[in-house]
Design an enzyme around this catalytic site. Structure first.
Site, PDB file in Angstrom:
ATOM      1  NE  ARG A 187     -54.265   2.651  33.276  1.00  0.00           N
ATOM      2  CZ  ARG A 187     -54.018   3.708  34.272  1.00  0.00           C
ATOM      3  NH1 ARG A 187     -53.134   3.179  34.830  1.00  0.00           N
ATOM      4  NH2 ARG A 187     -54.896   4.722  34.792  1.00  0.00           N
ATOM      5  N   GLY A 229     -17.385   0.460  23.482  1.00  0.00           N
ATOM      6  CA  GLY A 229     -18.628  -0.669  22.538  1.00  0.00           C
ATOM      7  C   GLY A 229     -18.487  -0.448  20.828  1.00  0.00           C
ATOM      8  NE  ARG A 282     -25.665   5.649  28.240  1.00  0.00           N
ATOM      9  CZ  ARG A 282     -25.873   6.712  26.666  1.00  0.00           C
ATOM     10  NH1 ARG A 282     -26.340   5.648  26.041  1.00  0.00           N
ATOM     11  NH2 ARG A 282     -24.886   7.841  27.052  1.00  0.00           N
ATOM     12  CD  GLU A 305     -32.920   3.841  21.400  1.00  0.00           C
ATOM     13  OE1 GLU A 305     -32.218   3.268  21.851  1.00  0.00           O
ATOM     14  OE2 GLU A 305     -31.932   4.883  21.350  1.00  0.00           O
ATOM     15  CG  ASP A 327     -27.687  -1.319  22.691  1.00  0.00           C
ATOM     16  OD1 ASP A 327     -27.155  -0.842  24.240  1.00  0.00           O
ATOM     17  OD2 ASP A 327     -27.029   0.154  21.541  1.00  0.00           O
TER      18      ASP A 327
HETATM   19  O1  F6P Z   1     -25.385   2.223  22.140  1.00  0.00           O
HETATM   20  C1  F6P Z   1     -25.682   3.180  23.941  1.00  0.00           C
HETATM   21  C2  F6P Z   1     -27.484   3.545  23.315  1.00  0.00           C
HETATM   22  O2  F6P Z   1     -27.401   2.845  24.836  1.00  0.00           O
HETATM   23  C3  F6P Z   1     -27.984   3.044  22.325  1.00  0.00           C
HETATM   24  O3  F6P Z   1     -29.024   1.966  22.813  1.00  0.00           O
HETATM   25  C4  F6P Z   1     -28.890   4.020  22.403  1.00  0.00           C
HETATM   26  O4  F6P Z   1     -29.750   4.057  21.045  1.00  0.00           O
HETATM   27  C5  F6P Z   1     -27.541   5.420  22.215  1.00  0.00           C
HETATM   28  O5  F6P Z   1     -26.819   4.840  23.063  1.00  0.00           O
HETATM   29  C6  F6P Z   1     -27.937   6.440  22.975  1.00  0.00           C
HETATM   30  O6  F6P Z   1     -27.131   6.864  22.289  1.00  0.00           O
HETATM   31  P1  F6P Z   1     -27.000   9.027  23.493  1.00  0.00           P
HETATM   32  O7  F6P Z   1     -26.668   8.720  25.025  1.00  0.00           O
HETATM   33  O8  F6P Z   1     -26.264   9.519  23.061  1.00  0.00           O
HETATM   34  O9  F6P Z   1     -28.308   9.390  22.805  1.00  0.00           O
END
Ligand code: F6P
Length: 303
Positions: free
Chosen positions: A159, A98, A259, A225, A124
């Site tokens: 809901r 990234g 992810r 988030e 992302d």
């Molecule tokens: O960079 C991608 C990402 O998935 C973000 O959206 C998220 O905040 C972060 O990684 C979480 O990272 P880690 O797995 O280090 O907690």
């Protein structure tokens, strides 16, 4: 040229498909290729593993990254990068990662002239000069499927659901999935709205959604988030305001679930095609560039 490939930062579905493509292409060209374990951490430690097509045969279908990944603090130092360059010993480097990882690659090239090419990979979708990064499509499919499931149970109970998805600095996942999942509202950090405004606006969305005109059975609110108000607090505040509509409010944080998982067709396909371009650029001496995916000029290397 001898080649090294690493995956860095947050893993993304399709990273393995890119590694597999790199190894197969190198084998076809008669090039020696090693995989670097655990991103820049492994690069600094010289944790290299020779890779053959046989080693990578099944991995294109796997989520995560078989090479391992890390967010390396050592690589952020000049000493760490000097050691990384020394370990590479002239090898060309493919960096799959990234924003932070690709920026690190650029600095490595500037400081040590390391021949390298970047491939954008991050769920992302926050990387410039590419319409899609590797992993985005799979993550979106996962989110949409989760929202469809949540909508089933939400409708059964009339809901409101607030669904939080990853995207620390970028609301793309929330916005794109909101459209596909038929959400009623989408919250993203970039809007800059404060908590009270969000609660007011969402309360209206809930009242309208359950009101006689719309007559909905569920209200779905996507939340990135990066929005500062925590999901559980938002749920509590909305619940207090939703009493009049006789609606219950629930929250679900999808988190890292988004992810993982086997890469979609699109992620495998763009990973493979961008890897062809990346390796071609590397071999042709076009270094310190990132390959991007633009549907109208697919696979072109862009600076
Ligand atoms: O960079 C991608 C990402 O998935 C973000 O959206 C998220 O905040 C972060 O990684 C979480 O990272 P880690 O797995 O280090 O907690």
């Amino acid at each position: 040229m001898r080649v090294a490939v690493l995956t860095s930062g947050g893993d993304a579905p399709g990273m393995n498909a890119a590694v597999r493509a790199a190894v197969k292409l190198c084998a076809r060209e008669g090039l020696d290729i090693v995989g670097v374990k655990n991103g820049y951490e492994g690069l600094i430690d010289g944790a290299f593993e020779p890779l053959t097509p046989r080693d990578v045969d099944p991995i294109g279908a796997y989520g995560g990254t078989v090479l391992g990944s890390a967010r390396s603090t050592r690589f952020r130092t000049p000493e760490g990068r000097a050691e990384a360059a020394r370990q590479l010993d002239g090898r060309g480097l493919l960096v799959i990662g990234g924003n932070g990882s690709l920026t690190g690659a650029h600095i490595l090239h500037e400081e040590h002239g390391t021949p390298l090419v970047g491939l954008p990979a991050s769920i992302d979708n926050d990387i410039g000069c590419t319409s899609f990064a590797i992993g985005v499509d799979t993550a979106l499919n996962t989110i949409v499927e989760a929202c469809d499931r949540i909508s089933d149970t939400a409708r059964a109970h009339r809901r409101v659901f607030v669904v939080e998805v990853m995207g620390r600095h970028c609301g793309y996942l929330a916005m794109a999935s909101a459209v596909a999942a038929g959400a009623d509202a989408c919250l993203f950090r970039e809007s800059g709205k404060d908590e009270d405004t969000l609660v007011d606006e969402l309360s209206e969305v809930i009242d309208r959604g359950f009101g006689p005109e719309r007559g909905k059975q569920r209200v779905l609110i996507m939340k990135a988030e990066g929005v500062e108000v925590p999901t559980d607090r938002l749920v509590r505040r909305l619940q207090a305001r939703a009493e009049a509509a006789h609606a219950e409010v629930r929250g679900t944080v999808l988190g890292h679930l988004v992810r993982g998982g086997a890469p979609s067709y699109q992620d495998r396909m763009i990973a493979g095609r961008m890897t062809v371009s990346a390796l071609t650029a590397l071999l042709n001496g076009r270094h310190d560039v990132m390959v991007g995916w633009q549907p109208w000029e697919s696979g072109e290397a862009t600076a």
